[in-house]
Design a protein around this motif. Structure first.
Motif, PDB file in Angstrom:
ATOM      1  N   ALA B  55      11.409 -14.912 -12.701  1.00 10.33           N
ATOM      2  CA  ALA B  55      11.804 -15.384 -11.300  1.00 10.33           C
ATOM      3  C   ALA B  55      12.763 -14.658 -10.565  1.00 10.33           C
ATOM      4  N   SER B  56      13.608 -13.756 -11.248  1.00 10.96           N
ATOM      5  CA  SER B  56      14.679 -13.051 -10.173  1.00 10.96           C
ATOM      6  C   SER B  56      13.941 -12.016  -9.422  1.00 10.96           C
ATOM      7  N   ARG B  57      12.967 -11.424 -10.374  1.00  9.80           N
ATOM      8  CA  ARG B  57      12.419 -10.252  -9.612  1.00  9.80           C
ATOM      9  C   ARG B  57      11.447 -10.890  -8.434  1.00  9.80           C
ATOM     10  N   GLN B  58      10.714 -11.762  -8.866  1.00 12.18           N
ATOM     11  CA  GLN B  58      10.026 -12.518  -8.050  1.00 12.18           C
ATOM     12  C   GLN B  58      10.564 -13.012  -6.732  1.00 12.18           C
ATOM     13  N   MET B  59      11.690 -13.355  -6.879  1.00 10.79           N
ATOM     14  CA  MET B  59      12.597 -13.855  -5.782  1.00 10.79           C
ATOM     15  C   MET B  59      12.885 -12.592  -4.810  1.00 10.79           C
ATOM     16  N   MET B  60      13.317 -11.423  -5.431  1.00  7.31           N
ATOM     17  CA  MET B  60      13.674 -10.422  -4.594  1.00  7.31           C
ATOM     18  C   MET B  60      12.356  -9.997  -3.755  1.00  7.31           C
ATOM     19  N   ARG B  61      11.147  -9.850  -4.560  1.00  6.83           N
ATOM     20  CA  ARG B  61       9.802  -9.654  -3.843  1.00  6.83           C
ATOM     21  C   ARG B  61       9.605 -10.679  -2.724  1.00  6.83           C
ATOM     22  N   PHE B  62      10.114 -11.849  -2.966  1.00  5.95           N
ATOM     23  CA  PHE B  62       9.680 -12.913  -1.875  1.00  5.95           C
ATOM     24  C   PHE B  62      10.255 -12.580  -0.899  1.00  5.95           C
ATOM     25  N   LEU B  63      11.636 -12.111  -0.960  1.00  6.85           N
ATOM     26  CA  LEU B  63      12.520 -11.849   0.434  1.00  6.85           C
ATOM     27  C   LEU B  63      12.023 -10.577   0.912  1.00  6.85           C
ATOM     28  N   VAL B  64      11.679  -9.670   0.166  1.00  5.98           N
ATOM     29  CA  VAL B  64      11.143  -8.381   1.076  1.00  5.98           C
ATOM     30  C   VAL B  64       9.886  -8.625   1.566  1.00  5.98           C
ATOM     31  N   GLY B  65       9.046  -9.653   1.023  1.00  4.73           N
ATOM     32  CA  GLY B  65       7.636 -10.127   1.523  1.00  4.73           C
ATOM     33  C   GLY B  65       7.753 -10.945   2.849  1.00  4.73           C
ATOM     34  N   MET B  66       9.111 -11.791   2.768  1.00  2.00           N
ATOM     35  CA  MET B  66       9.302 -12.339   3.925  1.00  2.00           C
ATOM     36  C   MET B  66       9.553 -11.563   5.187  1.00  2.00           C
ATOM     37  N   ALA B  67      10.229 -10.518   4.778  1.00  2.48           N
ATOM     38  CA  ALA B  67      10.740  -9.755   5.952  1.00  2.48           C
ATOM     39  C   ALA B  67       9.635  -8.884   6.636  1.00  2.48           C
ATOM     40  N   VAL B  68       8.790  -8.671   5.591  1.00  3.26           N
ATOM     41  CA  VAL B  68       7.454  -7.896   6.110  1.00  3.26           C
ATOM     42  C   VAL B  68       6.793  -8.853   6.652  1.00  3.26           C
ATOM     43  N   MET B  69       6.637 -10.059   6.371  1.00  4.48           N
ATOM     44  CA  MET B  69       5.733 -10.970   7.057  1.00  4.48           C
ATOM     45  C   MET B  69       6.103 -11.192   8.572  1.00  4.48           C
ATOM     46  N   LEU B  70       7.361 -11.197   8.583  1.00  4.79           N
ATOM     47  CA  LEU B  70       8.090 -11.781   9.985  1.00  4.79           C
ATOM     48  C   LEU B  70       7.766 -10.255  10.690  1.00  4.79           C
ATOM     49  N   ALA B  71       8.033  -9.151  10.390  1.00  8.47           N
ATOM     50  CA  ALA B  71       7.943  -7.954  11.073  1.00  8.47           C
ATOM     51  C   ALA B  71       6.473  -7.892  11.429  1.00  8.47           C
ATOM     52  N   VAL B  72       5.543  -7.810  10.653  1.00  6.51           N
ATOM     53  CA  VAL B  72       3.926  -8.041  10.931  1.00  6.51           C
ATOM     54  C   VAL B  72       3.836  -8.857  12.122  1.00  6.51           C
ATOM     55  N   ALA B  73       4.377 -10.033  11.960  1.00  3.86           N
ATOM     56  CA  ALA B  73       4.039 -11.175  13.031  1.00  3.86           C
ATOM     57  C   ALA B  73       4.694 -10.685  14.332  1.00  3.86           C
ATOM     58  N   MET B  74       5.756  -9.799  14.327  1.00  5.56           N
ATOM     59  CA  MET B  74       6.339  -9.335  15.708  1.00  5.56           C
ATOM     60  C   MET B  74       5.404  -8.307  16.179  1.00  5.56           C
ATOM     61  N   VAL B  75       4.544  -7.587  15.356  1.00  7.22           N
ATOM     62  CA  VAL B  75       3.776  -6.628  16.190  1.00  7.22           C
ATOM     63  C   VAL B  75       2.632  -7.166  16.879  1.00  7.22           C
ATOM     64  N   ASP B  76       2.329  -6.447  17.890  1.00  7.16           N
ATOM     65  CA  ASP B  76       1.264  -7.161  19.045  1.00  7.16           C
ATOM     66  C   ASP B  76       0.220  -7.096  18.392  1.00  7.16           C
ATOM     67  N   VAL B  77      -0.748  -8.106  18.226  1.00  9.19           N
ATOM     68  CA  VAL B  77      -2.012  -8.365  17.676  1.00  9.19           C
ATOM     69  C   VAL B  77      -3.106  -7.013  18.235  1.00  9.19           C
ATOM     70  N   ARG B  78      -2.728  -6.553  19.349  1.00  5.94           N
ATOM     71  CA  ARG B  78      -3.575  -5.395  19.933  1.00  5.94           C
ATOM     72  C   ARG B  78      -3.300  -4.313  19.242  1.00  5.94           C
ATOM     73  N   ALA B  79      -2.094  -3.936  18.721  1.00  3.56           N
ATOM     74  CA  ALA B  79      -1.793  -2.965  18.010  1.00  3.56           C
ATOM     75  C   ALA B  79      -2.557  -2.985  16.571  1.00  3.56           C
ATOM     76  N   TRP B  80      -2.536  -4.206  16.091  1.00  3.33           N
ATOM     77  CA  TRP B  80      -3.028  -4.353  14.787  1.00  3.33           C
ATOM     78  C   TRP B  80      -4.528  -4.060  14.869  1.00  3.33           C
ATOM     79  N   MET B  81      -5.192  -4.343  16.104  1.00  2.00           N
ATOM     80  CA  MET B  81      -6.587  -4.329  16.334  1.00  2.00           C
ATOM     81  C   MET B  81      -6.810  -2.727  16.567  1.00  2.00           C
ATOM     82  N   ARG B  82      -5.861  -2.226  17.105  1.00  2.00           N
ATOM     83  CA  ARG B  82      -6.136  -0.515  17.467  1.00  2.00           C
ATOM     84  C   ARG B  82      -6.041   0.318  16.082  1.00  2.00           C
ATOM     85  N   TRP B  83      -5.227  -0.176  15.191  1.00  2.00           N
ATOM     86  CA  TRP B  83      -4.923   0.473  13.933  1.00  2.00           C
ATOM     87  C   TRP B  83      -6.176   0.077  12.870  1.00  2.00           C
TER      88      TRP B  83
END
Lengths: 655, 386
Positions: B55-83
């Motif tokens: 559980a503990s390690r899963q929570m850590m991963r969740f927190l990292v994942g959340m940060a990644v998720m929000l960061a990805v969400a902030m990136v312009d969709v056109r950039a994702w399309m380009r890459w």
């Protein structure tokens, strides 16, 4: 933009279709959950319980075997074993190598260990060796850091603290065989390492000694490792089984028999208790537990004195002159003779074309029943046997317990042989010849009996004609419980007490009148006085040429050609209680080899169990308190006063 | 008019971070957090009431994942399309790399150890393939999609990674890649009769495929068809899972009281079979609630994707949502004995870092699509001008 709208419509429509499909699939999951968790829930609940609850058997401790006074004869001993758990070793082979530097592990054992380790799950310990000595245990314990996965375990193993003493009675325990498994539904037998009785008392009363296995319901995980115990049923420990044997007497008898190849039996003539059943030489049953070397085994089975045989019940001997008691009873009961009728013994008797010899060259002269028994006169018994006929003698012998198994609660009992016409036709395909009657009537020929049977015969003579049968277990064993025996109620064998008294009178004189064949072995203490009958049964046929050349003395013959020495007796004469039979294989003369042993044993028995012995002064006048009815001509019979320890070794030879 | 820099007639590329955060669907984030929390509880129970080791390690991963998720969400969709093509090629190369290294002697190792995380190229491929296909179909007209030749490049784009994944061999991932791609072809407007042809051809290819399967894969299929056949061998997983599920009943045995899972009758209770454990302890009620929450996530995914004005956004969003759906369906159907046992974790709940990261990355993309829903992307792609 138009195109975009088109595509927008298409993707919208198809996304709806796709979404609908997904919802349908998810509904299917819910339906499946309903099926498994509601409709089939009960079935899976049962399966789940079966999954996690494991019934373990708890082996009950095996009951001890005790003598009649509670002295242990078979006990459970702590058995130090070294085990190896393969999952805890780094490498099983390395560990075994290291271990073999401490205790020897031969290739055979090693192959077995590796095989078992592979077969079981890796956390199941495998036995490397059992019955470790303290030194081995200590050496292994010291080296444990270098022996990962090796552990010492204490188990229970059977131990017979008396070593050779009683080995023939106790038998031994051993691993369960395939056949045992098929014949029994007891789940205990399937436990690894479980031992059951394979011989002797251990076998007869195995179920009672074994007890009832307990169970332990344990919760286990998927790989079978125990998590916790849920319920426990202790079962029932094996019964502590008391025998009728008196260990001290047994020991005395065994020591008295010494290195002879011999057997001694003492039974209580009223209860049938077997107080002594000794067979020499013996063996150490613990050696079987330890494991026997092939040399030791070879010694045991090639020894001409057959230490593995319980001679008391499995040794069948021609009873010799001890059988004359039966001939006498048959002749008296049939009315063929009266006790007073005399027979003249010239030393031989002619029957048709055969000459039958008396053991005493020159003969006994005029002989009646009592003196015939006292001197063991062969010619007297040839004559009364001829008058009575063999069928009557055989029938009488069977009534006294010869020729049939006595249903002793000990395996290996032999029935002996009381031949008759039917028997001879069946086994030899020949008719019964008249000349065979006198030979068999003096306990030679085809007649065979075990020492136990002869002791029972003496007991039935001494107890007034009741068909007492012997038993080894003090109590009656019902299932796995012991119930006290009821006071015995033996059937009468149907002989007149008057005739019994006449024969017993003869037995009294054998021991207590000068000239009796066991006079020198008498018990001088009148209160303990014994009565008996000697016997020397011929092993080797004597040819006419040998007889002409002059008979060699028994002592000059090779051991295995000498006669068997037998003696049956009971004591005390005043109020008989104990019957005894001693057989010394190739002991030459019943009077000198067997009777003194029987005398010493009976003295010991009476010292231990009959209180009045202490109060009766020794050396009382012999006819003072004799319970045997005095005969009118009692004093008139002066027999030669020499000790006739000779048996009757030269009966008839055919042509 | 045609410049070296892309220009958009109607652009929200100038959205500030604050604006973007304002547009984040926080209820969706909450929903994802809720499902992950159910996962933490179940892992806590799986460790017999210990927060460690799972559980503990899963929570850590969740927190990292959340940060990644929000960061990805902030990136312009056109950039994702380009890459998207670049990312696809990188994932494919990594996939080839593990395949080559695996054949050199590391056995069936499917990941690249980066030290802090074990990178599974097949997981990355689940996202990059969706992005690449979305980009390919973004500019395609209905007529384009109707031409069979037009479908050859995307088919190759699908079959290449599927081939590598099958060779690993990873039946579950191959299945997910194929089905998610199929859904995207479908959404892009590929004619229905072509699916019929493909399915028909696929059916005919089953005997051929059988020849190429590894023994254990065949065994799994045989066992799936008749699990009672070999209750202690290959059928063990399915049977034990069904016993655990069924014995849970309607309301379950209670939190931390699931006998089958706690006594280790249930294999892999913290990873692939965690749904079984959850449904054993919480019963059918718990299972239905979880499926309900997953359905809600799907609905969010659909709604957010379909709000996008760009075909790329819609296709990528729906493709990622479908991938998520496939995780849910394959895993739960597997533990209930409806499909063969293939190694697919229960999304957001099973213990494991890669799947969690992949999923949250995917959700980040969906959120990016939603945040940038009004961004117009030209027909020829990011470099286009309308």
């Amino acid at each position: 933009m138009n195109r975009d709208n088109d595509r927008g419509k298409i993707i919208g429509r198809r996304a709806a279709l796709l979404g609908g499909g997904k919802l349908m699939l998810l509904s299917a999951l819910v339906g499946r959950m309903y099926y498994l968790q509601v409709l089939e829930a009960d079935k899976y609940a049962v399966l789940a319980d079966e999954n996690r609850i494991n019934l373990r058997l708890l082996p009950p401790p095996r009951g001890r075997i005790l003598d009649r006074n509670g002295v242990p004869m078979a006990v459970n001993q702590q058995n130090y074993r070294v085990l190896v758990v393969s999952e805890q070793t780094e490498d099983l082979d390395d560990t075994l190598d290291a271990l073999s530097n401490i205790i020897p592990i031969n290739d055979h054992d090693r192959a077995r260990i590796v095989r078992e380790a592979k077969r079981h799950r890796s956390y199941v310990p495998v036995t490397v060796r059992e019955n470790l000595s303290w030194e081995d245990v200590a050496r292994i314990e010291i080296n444990t850091p270098d022996l990962p996965g090796v552990m010492i375990d204490v188990g229970q193993s059977r131990n017979y603290p008396l070593e050779g003493l009683g080995a023939h009675l106790l038998g031994y325990v051993s691993a369960v065989s395939e056949a045992d498994l098929q014949n029994s539904s007891d789940p205990l037998l399937e436990l690894p390492g479980f031992r059951i009785g394979k011989a002797g008392i251990e076998r007869v009363y195995d179920l009672a000694l074994r007890g009832k296995g307990g169970t332990s319901q344990v919760e286990v995980n998927a790989v079978g490792r125990t998590i916790r115990e849920l319920k426990r049923d202790e079962g029932e420990p094996g019964l502590d089984l008391a025998l009728t044997i008196d260990l001290e007497l047994q020991q005395f008898a065994a020591q008295r028999l010494g290195s002879e190849s011999a057997a001694a039996v003492v039974i209580d003539i009223h209860t049938g208790d077997v107080l002594v059943m000794a067979s020499t030489p013996s063996f150490d049953p613990n050696a079987f537990n330890r494991g026997l070397s092939s040399d030791e085994w070879k010694d045991l089975i090639t020894n001409p004195r057959s230490p593995l045989t319980n001679k008391a019940i499995a040794g069948q001997y021609p009873p010799g002159s001890t059988f004359k008691l039966m001939t006498a009873m048959a002749a008296l009961e049939s009315g063929a003779i009266t006790p007073d009728q005399r027979v003249f013994c010239p030393g031989q008797m002619n029957l048709g074309n055969i000459t039958l010899h008396c053991w005493k060259k020159g003969g006994h002269g005029s002989v009646d029943l009592v003196s015939g028994i006292q001197h063991s006169c062969d010619v007297y018994f040839y004559e009364i046997a001829r008058r009575a006929g063999w069928e009557r003698i055989a029938e009488m012998a069977r009534r006294f317990g010869l020729g049939t198994s006595l249903d002793l609660d000990l395996p290996g009992e032999r029935a002996g042989i009381i031949p008759d016409k039917a028997w001879k036709r069946a086994t030899l395909g020949q008719p019964w010849y008249p000349g065979e009657t006198p030979i068999n009537a003096i306990g030679q020929g085809y007649v065979l009996a075990t020492p136990l049977q002869l002791a029972v015969m003496a007991a039935r003579l001494a107890n007034g004609g009741y068909a007492v049968t012997p038993h080894m277990a003090r109590d009656r064993i019902e299932g796995i419980h012991a119930v006290s025996r009821l006071s015995p109620d033996w059937p009468e064998i149907g002989v007149s007490s008057h005739n019994l008294m006449q024969v017993r009178r003869g037995m009294y004189e054998v021991c207590n009148e000068p000239g009796g064949t066991a006079y020198s072995a008498r018990i001088k203490d009148e209160a303990m006085a014994m009565s008996g009958k000697t016997g020397s049964s011929q092993v080797k046929h004597i040819t006419a040429r040998e007889r002409d050349a002059g008979l060699k003395k028994q002592e000059e013959l090779p051991w295995k050609d000498r006669d068997h020495a037998l003696f049956v007796c009971y004591a005390p004469e005043s109020e008989p209680r104990y019957a005894c039979c001693v057989v010394v294989e190739h002991g030459a003369h019943g009077g000198s080899a067997a009777a003194p042993v029987a005398r010493d044993i009976l003295i010991e028995v009476q010292k231990r169990y009959l209180q009045h012995t202490a109060s009766t002064p020794a050396g009382q006048p012999e006819n003072g308190s004799s319970p045997v009815p005095a005969r009118a001509n009692f004093e008139l019979h002066g027999h030669d006063h020499g000790d006739h320890d000779h048996g009757d070794h030269d009966h008839g030879d055919h042509g | 008019m045609i410049g070296s820099r892309p220009q958009f007639s109607f652009s929200r590329s100038e959205m500030t971070l604050k604006e973007k955060l304002w547009h984040v669907s926080w209820s969706f984030v909450l929903l994802v957090t809720l499902v992950c929390s159910i996962g933490f509880l179940t892992l806590y129970s799986a460790a017999n009431g210990n927060i460690d080791p799972w559980a503990s390690r899963q929570m850590m991963r969740f927190l990292v994942g959340m940060a990644v998720m929000l960061a990805v969400a902030m990136v312009d969709v056109r950039a994702w399309m380009r890459w998207s093509y670049t990312l696809y090629v990188v994932a494919l190369v990594l996939l080839m790399a593990v395949e080559i290294r695996g054949s050199v002697g590391m056995g069936a190792q499917r990941w690249i150890d980066l030290g802090f995380i074990q990178l599974q190229p097949s997981e990355i491929m689940k996202i990059t393939l969706v992005l690449a296909l979305a980009r390919y179909f973004h500019g395609a007209s209905y007529q384009d999609v109707g031409r069979p030749l037009f479908l050859v490049p995307p088919l190759i784009m699908v079959l290449a990674p599927v081939g590598f994944v099958l060779k690993q061999p990873d039946l579950g991932t191959a299945m997910m890649l194929t089905l998610a791609s199929g859904a995207m072809f479908f959404l892009a407007g590929v004619r229905l009769w072509k699916f019929a042809v493909i399915i028909g051809a696929g059916g005919a290819a089953v005997p051929v495929a059988w020849q190429f399967m590894r023994e254990y894969q065949r065994q799994r299929i045989i066992t799936f068809l008749n699990p009672e056949n070999d209750p202690l061998g290959a059928g063990y997983h399915i049977l034990q899972s069904k016993i655990a599920l069924g014995s849970g009943g309607l309301f379950g045995k209670g939190f931390m009281l699931g006998t089958q899972s706690h006594l280790n009758f249930l294999p892999e209770k913290q990873t692939d079979f965690i749904f079984t454990m959850l449904a054993e302890e919480w019963g059918m009620v718990g299972g239905v609630v979880l499926v309900g929450l997953y359905t809600l996530i799907l609905v969010y995914g659909y709604a957010m994707s379909l709000r996008s004005r760009s075909q790329f956004g819609r296709l990528a969003g729906l493709g990622l949502t479908t991938t998520f759906f496939l995780y849910v369906f394959i895993n739960t159907a597997m533990v209930m004995g409806l499909v063969p046992v293939v190694g697919v974790p229960l999304p957001l709940i099973s213990y494991g870092g890669t799947a969690m990261l992949t999923l949250l990355f995917g959700f980040g993309l969906i959120m990016s699509i939603y945040i940038h829903r009004d961004v117009h992307i030209g027909r020829r792609g990011a470099t286009d001008e309308v």
